[in-house]
Design an enzyme around this catalytic site. Structure first.
Site, PDB file in Angstrom:
ATOM      1  N   ASP A 295     -13.913  -4.697  10.714  1.00 45.68           N
ATOM      2  CA  ASP A 295     -13.125  -4.178   9.591  1.00 45.68           C
ATOM      3  C   ASP A 295     -13.348  -2.680   9.437  1.00 45.68           C
ATOM      4  O   ASP A 295     -14.485  -2.222   9.346  1.00 45.68           O
ATOM      5  CB  ASP A 295     -13.548  -4.893   8.304  1.00 45.68           C
TER       6      ASP A 295
ATOM      7  N   TYR B 245     -11.998   5.663   5.962  1.00 48.40           N
ATOM      8  CA  TYR B 245     -13.411   5.759   6.351  1.00 48.40           C
ATOM      9  C   TYR B 245     -13.655   6.908   7.336  1.00 48.40           C
ATOM     10  O   TYR B 245     -14.795   7.308   7.550  1.00 48.40           O
ATOM     11  CB  TYR B 245     -13.911   4.453   7.008  1.00 48.40           C
TER      12      TYR B 245
ATOM     13  N   LYS C 167      -6.731  -0.252   7.327  1.00 48.73           N
ATOM     14  CA  LYS C 167      -6.063  -0.144   6.022  1.00 48.73           C
ATOM     15  C   LYS C 167      -5.283   1.156   5.878  1.00 48.73           C
ATOM     16  O   LYS C 167      -5.675   2.194   6.412  1.00 48.73           O
ATOM     17  CB  LYS C 167      -7.114  -0.224   4.901  1.00 48.73           C
TER      18      LYS C 167
ATOM     19  N   HIS D 141      -4.920  -0.343   1.134  1.00 47.51           N
ATOM     20  CA  HIS D 141      -6.321  -0.189   0.735  1.00 47.51           C
ATOM     21  C   HIS D 141      -6.516  -0.267  -0.786  1.00 47.51           C
ATOM     22  O   HIS D 141      -7.469  -0.877  -1.271  1.00 47.51           O
ATOM     23  CB  HIS D 141      -6.862   1.140   1.271  1.00 47.51           C
TER      24      HIS D 141
END
Length: 312
Positions: free
Chosen positions: A55, A60, A85, A116
């Site tokens: 994931d 990120y 996401k 997200h």
């Protein structure tokens, strides 16, 4: 019509059949707050230890390293479930958002693409929300990705019941989200949200499923007592608790030994009494809040949090 979510297997062999018919591994590796070099090694270690679910997210900033870790592992792509996401400032540019993720991941498709946050933020000023756009418009765009094959399944993340209602009741919504990825651990158990999702055939994935280093959970007497009873680590107990509630779990770690330890879930389980004891821990603690967003997305819809602590 979406079909009910089904579950088979236990421990690391747990598989959830989503409302689309796709089979998602119940235990995955989370990569939030994992640094680039560390995350490449973590993904490689996890896949070589047997994980088959990774994931990540555009937000990120580590998709390129995650993609490299997948390559370095030597595990064939078709054996791996990859989730990423759409970031908030990309809500009006869904096609570009997934293209950016696929390029960095070095993949032709992702198994699951999530919105997200239910916040359509203005790219030039992240403290502002679009006046002429909201997450139902974003979902309408995400639905088109299913025709392109770039995303095999689509879902949402950080959606409370009221926002799910808004989404499902919108005339533009033709596809029920396959997954709602939310913060879930004994300090944020959200049973009503899980029940609601179940009633709509939406599977829940638990992020921050180990709480966090700052949370009261690591010192919780009930958790430590259950861990002692079963002779396992508190982290392993938390993952079994998540699986016992029919949620998938994506523990984050960058340490090879912890990654392996988190995957030692086979051949043992928690008793119904132990699951209930953990579900009955009264303290509430949220790892991931919404103060940084231009809109509020968490409300005390569970009715179990003290004043000022949002729950799902």
């Amino acid at each position: 019509m979406s079909q009910p979510v089904k579950r088979e297997g236990s421990g690391t062999k747990t598989v959830f059949t989503l409302n689309t018919g796709a089979k998602m591994p119940g235990v995955g590796l989370g990569t939030w707050q994992s640094k680039p070099n560390e995350v490449r090694e973590a993904v490689k270690s996890a896949l070589q230890a047997g994980y088959r679910h990774i994931d990540t997210a555009l937000a990120y900033g580590n998709e390129a390293e995650v993609g490299q870790g997948i390559k370095d592992s030597g595990v064939p792509r078709e054996q791996i479930w990859v989730t990423t996401k759409l970031d908030n400032p990309w809500h009006k540019r869904v096609k570009e958002g997934i293209a950016s993720s696929l390029k960095d991941l070095q993949l032709d498709y992702v198994d699951l693409y999530l919105m997200h946050w239910p916040s359509s933020s203005v790219p030039e000023d992240l403290k502002k929300h679009y006046d002429d756009w909201n997450f139902t418009d974003t979902w309408a765009e995400m639905q088109k990705l299913l025709e392109t094959g770039q995303a095999k399944n689509i879902g949402v993340s950080n959606f409370v019941i009221s926002n799910l209602e808004k989404l499902l009741n919108d005339p533009k919504t033709k596809v029920v989200p396959a997954v709602n990825q939310i913060e879930l651990h004994p300090n944020m158990p959200s049973p009503k949200t899980i029940e609601y999702c179940k009633s709509k055939n939406i599977h829940c994935t638990a992020y921050s499923c180990l709480g966090s280093t700052d949370s009261p959970l690591s010192k919780d007497k009930t958790l430590l007592k259950v861990a002692e009873e079963v002779g396992k680590t508190p982290q392993q107990v938390l993952l079994q608790w998540g699986l016992a509630r029919d949620t998938s779990v994506i523990p984050k770690s960058v340490t090879a030994s912890r990654i392996k330890g988190n995957f030692e879930l086979d051949g043992w389980s928690l008793s119904p009494e132990q699951v209930k004891a953990l579900s009955s821990i009264p303290d509430r603690f949220k790892v991931c809040g919404h103060d940084w967003l231009p809109v509020k997305v968490f409300f005390n819809e569970e009715g179990d949090a003290p004043e000022g602590v949002p729950s799902h």
